[in-house]
Design an enzyme around this catalytic site. Structure first.
Site, PDB file in Angstrom:
ATOM      1  N   THR A 258       0.852  -1.181   0.000  1.00 54.90           N
ATOM      2  CA  THR A 258       0.000   0.000   0.000  1.00 54.90           C
ATOM      3  C   THR A 258       0.890   1.234   0.000  1.00 54.90           C
ATOM      4  O   THR A 258       1.901   1.292   0.698  1.00 54.90           O
ATOM      5  CB  THR A 258      -0.948   0.022   1.210  1.00 54.90           C
ATOM      6  OG1 THR A 258      -1.884  -1.058   1.088  1.00 54.90           O
ATOM      7  CG2 THR A 258      -1.731   1.329   1.279  1.00 54.90           C
ATOM      8  N   PHE A 260       1.250   5.182   0.769  1.00 59.15           N
ATOM      9  CA  PHE A 260       0.718   6.243   1.621  1.00 59.15           C
ATOM     10  C   PHE A 260       1.384   7.561   1.241  1.00 59.15           C
ATOM     11  O   PHE A 260       2.508   7.577   0.740  1.00 59.15           O
ATOM     12  CB  PHE A 260       0.999   5.943   3.101  1.00 59.15           C
ATOM     13  CG  PHE A 260       0.360   4.677   3.603  1.00 59.15           C
ATOM     14  CD1 PHE A 260      -0.867   4.709   4.252  1.00 59.15           C
ATOM     15  CD2 PHE A 260       0.988   3.457   3.426  1.00 59.15           C
ATOM     16  CE1 PHE A 260      -1.456   3.539   4.713  1.00 59.15           C
ATOM     17  CE2 PHE A 260       0.406   2.277   3.882  1.00 59.15           C
ATOM     18  CZ  PHE A 260      -0.819   2.326   4.523  1.00 59.15           C
TER      19      PHE A 260
END
Length: 357
Positions: A258, A260
Site C-alpha cells: 500500500t 501512503f
C-alpha cells in the site's frame, strides 16, 4: 571460549556503547543548534530530501558486517528523536492505533513522533490545514485493490501538498480472542483487507459472513469484545489488542503493498530522485487525450501513474491524477506542465517529493 575472554568481549561492547551514547548526545547538541538557526529563517523542521541523503550516504559507506537494511531503521529513530528536540513532531494519521496507516506513520516518522489518530481521511486533512499537526499520513492506493478514492477526492478541495510517499508491505493476519478457527462465526475487517484475502476466505471459511467495518483496528477491538468474531488486521494490531493469531499472512497476493502519502503545507526541496503529482481537468476536444500526454512524451518524461475520477459537480466530466518522475523545479517538468495548462480547464500541482524506495 574462556570466561575471561567472554568478560573481555562484553567489556569491549560496553566501551563501544558508551562511545555511541556520547556521539548521540554530541549529535543531539548540534541538532538543537540547527533548530535555533531554522527558527529565525521560517524553515521546515522535517526535510524528506535531507533524510534520504543521510540514509543513502551511510548505506553506501557501510563496510559491514552491520546490515545495510538495518542502518535506515537505526537512523530513522535517531533522526526521530533528534527532531523531537527541535520541536514536537505531530503527525495525524487514520486511526485508531494498530491500523496500517499507523504502521506507515511510524515507519516514516519513528517512535519519537507524536502520532495523532483521526477518525477519517477528511479529518486528517483538516488537522493539517488548520495547523494542529504539521503533517498527516493518508493511504492512496494498494497494489491489489487500486486507489483510495476518499484521498483523491480530498485533493480536489484542499490546498495541502504531498511531502513524501511511503511504501508499506501489507500482510494480513486472521486473529481472535481464542485463537481457534472453529470459534469464528463472523469475520470483520476494513473492505480492502477483506477483498485482498477473498480467495483464502472462500477456501477456508466459505460459510462465514464477512462484515465491513471502518478500520482494521476497529475490527481487532470487536474481536476482543466478542469471541465469535475473527478480525483481519496487522500483526501489530494482534499485539496491541492482546489477540491470538489464528492464521498469518492470508493475503491472496504475497506481493501486496500500500502506498501512503505524507501531506503538509509546503513543497519539499529537490532530492535528486523525486516524483511530481498533478491533478487537472481537460477541455473536451477531438484528440485531447493524445495532446494531454504529448508534452511529457516529447521531453522523455516518465509517467508512472494516470488515474481519473468523475467530477462530483458535473456529470460525465473527469478529473485526472498524474504521477511523473522529476521535480516541478526541473526545467523539463515545468515546461511540460506549462504546456499541459493550455489544454486544461484547471491544473493543480499536488506536490513534488522524494520517491519511496
Amino acid at each position: 571460549m574462556t570466561a575471561d575472554n567472554l568478560s573481555e568481549l562484553r567489556q569491549a561492547i560496553d566501551d563501544i556503547d558508551d562511545r555511541i551514547l556520547d556521539l548521540l548526545n554530541r549529535r543531539a547538541s548540534v541538532v538543537i543548534e540547527v533548530g535555533k538557526a531554522k527558527a529565525g529563517q521560517s524553515k521546515d523542521f522535517y526535510v524528506p530530501s535531507r533524510e534520504r541523503a543521510i540514509y543513502e550516504r551511510l548505506t553506501a559507506a557501510n563496510p559491514g558486517p552491520f546490515p545495510s537494511e538495518a542502518i535506515r531503521k537505526v537512523f530513522r529513530e535517531i533522526i526521530s528523536a533528534s527532531l523531537s528536540l527541535e520541536q514536537p513532531m505531530k503527525v495525524a494519521f487514520l486511526g485508531p492505533q494498530g491500523t496500517f496507516t499507523h504502521a506507515a506513520a511510524m515507519q516514516q516518522f519513528g517512535f519519537s513522533a507524536q502520532l495523532m489518530p483521526q477518525k477519517s481521511i477528511p479529518a486528517i486533512f483538516e488537522e493539517v490545514a488548520r495547523g494542529r499537526a504539521p503533517y498527516g499520513v493518508v493511504p492512496v492506493e494498494n497494489s491489489t485493490e487500486g486507489v483510495v478514492s476518499h484521498t483523491l477526492d480530498m485533493f480536489m478541495e484542499s490546498d495541502l501538498k504531498i511531502n513524501a510517499e511511503i511504501m508499506l508491505g501489507i500482510s494480513h493476519f486472521l486473529m481472535s480472542r481464542s485463537g481457534r478457527m472453529t470459534d469464528i462465526k463472523k469475520v470483520v475487517s476494513h473492505p480492502q483487507p477483506l477483498a485482498q484475502c477473498r480467495k483464502w476466505l472462500e477456501e477456508n471459511l466459505p460459510h462465514v459472513p464477512l462484515v465491513d467495518v471502518g478500520s482494521t483496528a476497529l475490527a481487532a477491538q470487536m474481536a476482543l469484545e466478542d469471541e465469535s468474531f475473527g478480525a483481519i488486521a496487522s500483526e501489530m494490531a494482534a499485539t496491541l489488542y492482546g489477540l491470538q493469531v489464528v492464521k498469518e499472512r492470508i493475503e491472496d497476493n504475497p506481493n501486496n503493498f500500500t502506498r501512503f502519502l505524507v501531506i503538509g503545507r509546503n513543497t519539499p526541496e529537490r532530492s535528486g530522485r523525486d516524483k511530481t503529482s498533478l491533478m487537472f481537468s481537460i477541455k473536451d476536444q477531438p484528440g485531447i487525450l493524445y495532446r494531454m500526454l504529448e508534452p511529457f512524451s516529447k521531453r522523455e518524461i516518465n509517467l508512472s501513474k494516470i488515474e481519473s475520477r468523475p467530477m462530483k459537480k458535473k456529470a460525465w466530466e473527469y478529473i485526472f491524477f498524474l504521477d511523473l518522475e522529476g521535480h516541478i523545479d526541473d526545467e523539463p517538468i515545468r515546461a511540460a506542465v506549462n504546456e499541459l495548462k493550455d489544454y486544461c480547464q484547471f491544473l493543480k500541482v499536488l506536490g513534488s517529493y522524494p520517491r519511496a524506495r
